[in-house]
Design a protein around this motif. Structure first.
Motif, mmCIF file in Angstrom:
data_model
loop_
_atom_site.group_PDB
_atom_site.id
_atom_site.type_symbol
_atom_site.label_atom_id
_atom_site.label_comp_id
_atom_site.label_asym_id
_atom_site.label_seq_id
_atom_site.Cartn_x
_atom_site.Cartn_y
_atom_site.Cartn_z
ATOM 1 N N ASP A 118 9.762 2.587 -1.842
ATOM 2 C CA ASP A 118 9.664 2.951 -3.256
ATOM 3 C C ASP A 118 8.851 1.886 -3.990
ATOM 4 N N ASN A 119 8.608 2.121 -5.290
ATOM 5 C CA ASN A 119 7.725 1.204 -6.033
ATOM 6 C C ASN A 119 8.403 -0.112 -6.404
ATOM 7 N N LEU A 136 -0.342 -2.710 -8.856
ATOM 8 C CA LEU A 136 -0.562 -1.263 -8.924
ATOM 9 C C LEU A 136 -0.421 -0.561 -7.573
ATOM 10 N N ALA A 137 -0.291 -1.321 -6.497
ATOM 11 C CA ALA A 137 -0.416 -0.768 -5.146
ATOM 12 C C ALA A 137 0.574 0.342 -4.850
ATOM 13 N N ILE A 145 0.066 1.251 1.715
ATOM 14 C CA ILE A 145 -0.486 -0.088 1.949
ATOM 15 C C ILE A 145 -0.366 -0.387 3.435
ATOM 16 N N LEU A 146 -1.389 -1.021 3.982
ATOM 17 C CA LEU A 146 -1.475 -1.299 5.417
ATOM 18 C C LEU A 146 -1.493 -2.798 5.667
ATOM 19 N N THR A 147 -1.134 -3.182 6.873
ATOM 20 C CA THR A 147 -1.372 -4.562 7.302
ATOM 21 C C THR A 147 -2.831 -4.673 7.733
ATOM 22 N N VAL A 174 -5.005 4.773 0.565
ATOM 23 C CA VAL A 174 -4.752 3.344 0.803
ATOM 24 C C VAL A 174 -5.020 2.575 -0.476
ATOM 25 N N THR A 175 -3.991 1.926 -0.991
ATOM 26 C CA THR A 175 -4.118 1.192 -2.258
ATOM 27 C C THR A 175 -4.036 -0.322 -2.067
#
Length: 795
Positions: A118-119, A136-137, A145-147, A174-175
């Motif tokens: 969740d945010n 904002l991601a 979001i990725l590694t 992808v953010t």
């Protein structure tokens, strides 16, 4: 004055080339070994330290009515955390099912370690971003979001902002890309996703909902006990009504009745810093480490450091007579004891700093070697973890100061007249006391080396026992199709096609396979004598026992032709003995008939004894274990059959790898222990060789006279070696009881363990004795064959 002292230090080091090389080399190797091991200890002991709120962050875990505990909780729990004033922020994570297909530019990829969140996630865990805006991601639906590693795997680059990934039919943008952290975490994930619609409260999800990991950050000055009290209130307010909404509970059954019967389910707060080394919960995101292993390696590091310091002190005091006349002249011309102590300390610190600088470089090189040999055993280095450099430098300076104090005060304590005459001063401050002190240091070295040798022998024996233990099933030549449920209704058709292949001997479905660990949900049962214990449950089809080669010892297994077998049970030997006793076949267990008993086999870690297991008939989904020759042609044939039913890549493995991975972890620990034991022994050998070199030099004239009077080579060799035999004997008297205690503590974690037999200790004693003989013999022989004319020509 300081420049003068520095020149003298350099001159004294260069004058005794080999002696100085042994001194500096031994200290350098010791310090480097200490640094390498302490980097591992630092890595394992500092999980979660990268989060600024680590001390106030907790995971909420669930304790079941049977006493078992899971790392997960209901997805409702994080939602109701908003009611608690004690909680500053909260978040949750739910694993993305591996049956989902990840598609990028029409190319399919496997989904592993993906989580929905969740945010609030970044409010609890303050990861840093290499690409994207942290604020904002995770604010928008369908964000991801990725590694960095995952970004490179999927797109071949790091900057993947605004790229799209498709999970089944849902598209995520992808953010952000997370920056790698120095400190490790139990949160092992490759991607975090925000669902299109937020998870809403549902009273029915308190029971039987998907496993969710819930985390909270407490307000300042709020304790875990305060939170636990509020969580107990949540059980009555939310969990019990949720239980009644889902299960058929009789009218009038109250919360007090539930508590009285002992069936209450509770949630507790666990510090995230305790998760990796101290948690024993099921359904962990990542398997934890072993606290005893970390402590053992820390102890080895200290032992190596002590041996190195003992060497340095020994070799420094052994050179006392070489400096006698120099220091005597200094005293005559007016040098005070303070000045001489300062000079000798500067020399000592100079040697240690020199060794320390070399050790820093050797540490970086050693890390590459250790990680190459043991598959990334230590993931950090001095360069990547500069936070550890200052403490290590401080340790080097402390070692230099402590190691130099005794030699400095010892050499400065003699009178000028005695120093100039070359006389040995008797008493506490004399050479006799120095010799006793050196002998004590040698005993310490031998004791510590013997403890490590004996420990390494027992660890090797324990690992050999685990490798050769009878698993109770045939783990070789079994291919495992992991994601059978991805085929949906076509799973049975795929299995039938596989069984038709001529090279396939057996193919059986199981929900879990040996070596994957026990079930997180175990049934609490009572034995015939009233003893409470947990029973594991495994489900599979009619061929599961044949595929594993498990032996049937009574009754029969499941049959496709008998629809009633869906309500029948098969037990392993342990379950039969505990639950039923003699003649279990045909008896009833909780309303279900027992139709067979199979031989015990190891299902969990080899550290645990085989527990009771109940087998149930269920041919849907699970994993397919295929008994067949594991050659490339056969494996390719299975993959081609899979591709006829699914566009997703085949996720396969080998059954033998499950136990190989378990043993690989144990073996890696044992091999690293053996490596550093060898280094400790090598450092001790350098010190012994240096002392032998010194003794041979000091007694050169004595040996010359003895040879003139008729002594042969063997007499001289015995004189030098005999000095060390007594010290070895005393050291072994200290090492053996300490080893027995330490080995017993280490073996406590193993259900199957080797016996502490006397022959192993004798073997260890012989090894340390042989090492001493080989180390001393070379220099002893050189002294024994030396021509007496060379040593007596000035007399």
């Amino acid at each position: 004055m300081w420049r003068h002292f520095l020149k003298l230090a350099i001159r004294n080091i260069s004058r005794k080339g080999l002696f100085s090389l042994l001194n500096i080399g031994g200290l350098c190797i010791g310090l480097a070994s200490f640094m390498v091991i302490m980097l591992y200890v630092f890595q394992e002991s500092n999980y979660e330290k990268g989060f600024s709120k680590e001390a106030r962050t907790y995971r909420l875990y669930t304790q079941m009515f049977d006493g078992s505990a899971m790392a997960t909780s209901s997805s409702n729990l994080q939602i109701v955390m908003e009611e608690l004033s004690e909680v500053e922020s909260s978040t949750s994570m739910t694993r993305v099912p591996p049956l989902k297909t990840l598609t990028i530019r029409e190319k399919s990829h496997s989904v592993e370690n993906y989580f929905f969140t969740d945010n609030n996630f970044l409010k609890v865990f303050d990861y840093q971003f290499s690409v994207g805006n942290k604020e904002l991601a995770l604010n928008s639906p369908y964000s991801a979001i990725l590694t960095e590693d995952e970004a490179f795997r999927l797109f071949g680059k790091k900057d993947v902002l605004n790229e799209s990934i498709t999970l089944d039919k849902e598209q995520y943008v992808v953010t952000g890309v997370l920056k790698p952290t120095i400190f490790k975490s139990h949160l092992e994930f490759e991607a975090l996703l925000i669902k299109g619609t937020p998870v809403k409260y549902d009273i029915k999800r308190w029971v039987g909902g998907g496993p969710t990991y819930t985390y909270v950050t407490l307000g300042r000055n709020v304790t875990a006990d305060q939170l636990n009290s509020r969580l107990d209130e949540m059980v009555e307010k939310y969990y019990f009504p949720g239980l009644k909404a889902v299960l058929p509970i009789r009218e009038g059954f109250t919360f007090e009745d539930w508590i009285t019967r002992g069936n209450i389910v509770r949630s507790y707060a666990q510090p995230i810093g305790d998760i990796y080394l101290k948690s024993n919960l099921t359904i962990e995101i990542k398997s934890g480490g072993n606290r005893k292993t970390v402590m053992t390696f820390a102890l080895i590091a200290v032992i190596i450091l002590v041996i190195s310091c003992a060497n340095f002190i020994n070799l420094s005091t052994a050179r006392a007579s070489d400096r006698a006349k120099e220091l005597g002249v200094r005293k005559v011309i007016g040098s005070t004891r303070k000045v001489i102590v300062t000079q000798l300390l500067i020399e000592s610190m100079g040697v240690v700093v020199c060794a320390g600088i070399l050790a820093l470089g050797l540490t970086e090189l050693s890390l590459k070697i250790v990680n190459g040999l043991f598959d990334g055993f230590i993931s950090i280095s001095l360069i990547s973890t500069p936070v550890v450099i200052l403490p290590l430098i401080a340790i080097i300076l402390i070692v230099g100061l402590v190691s130099g104090l005794y030699p400095a005060f010892y050499l400065s304590s003699f009178k000028a007249t005695s120093l100039l005459k070359g006389q040995r001063v008797r008493g506490f401050k004399g050479a006799g006391a120095a010799q006793i002190f050196r002998n004590l240091l040698v005993i310490v070295q031998f004791s510590l080396s013997a403890i490590l040798i004996i420990g390494a022998i027992f660890i090797s024996g324990q690992l050999r026992l685990l490798r050769n233990i009878d698993l109770g099933f045939e783990e070789q030549d079994v291919l495992v199709v992991e994601d059978l449920y991805k085929l949906g209704n076509q799973a049975s058709s795929f299995v039938q096609e596989v069984r038709k292949k001529g090279f396939v001997r057996e193919a059986g479905i199981l929900n879990r396979l040996p070596g994957e660990g026990g079930s997180p949900f175990k049934r609490n049962m009572s034995s015939s004598d009233g003893q409470q214990f947990s029973v594991d449950e495994i489900s599979g089809d009619t061929e599961m026992f044949n595929a594993l080669g498990v032996e049937l010892i009574a009754g029969r297994t499941f049959s496709d032709s008998l629809t009633t077998d869906k309500n029948k049970l098969v037990l392993n030997e342990t379950a039969a003995a505990l639950l039923v006793g003699a003649m279990p076949v045909g008896q009833m267990l909780r309303g279900q008939e027992i139709i067979g008993v199979v031989k015990d086999f190891h299902f969990e870690s080899l550290r645990n004894r085989i527990g009771p297991v109940i087998f149930k008939f269920n041919s849907r989904y699970g994993k397919l274990a295929i008994k067949m020759p594991l050659n490339p042609e056969n494996i390719q044939s299975i993959e081609e059959t899979w591709n006829q039913f699914s566009q997703a890549p085949l996720n396969r493995s080998f059954l033998q790898d499950n136990y190989d991975r378990i043993l690989a972890t144990e073996s890696r620990i044992g091999n690293v222990f053996g490596l550093f034991t060898g280094l400790a022994i090598f450092i001790s050998c350098l010190g012994i060789y240096g002392l032998t070199l010194f003794a041979a030099d000091q007694r050169a004239k004595e040996f010359g006279i003895r040879k003139v009077l008729g002594a042969n080579v063997s007499n001289i060799i015995r004189l030098l070696i005999a000095n060390f035999f007594g010290l070895v004997g005393i050291a072994l008297l200290v090492a053996v009881p300490v080893s027995i205690w330490g080995i017993n503590k280490w073996l406590e974690d193993f259900a199957y363990r080797i016996d502490l037999d006397v022959f192993t200790f004798i073997f260890g004693a012989l090894i340390i004795t042989l090492i001493v003989i080989l180390t001393v013999f070379h220099q002893s022989y050189k002294s024994a064959v030396r021509n007496p004319v060379e040593t007596l020509k000035s007399e």
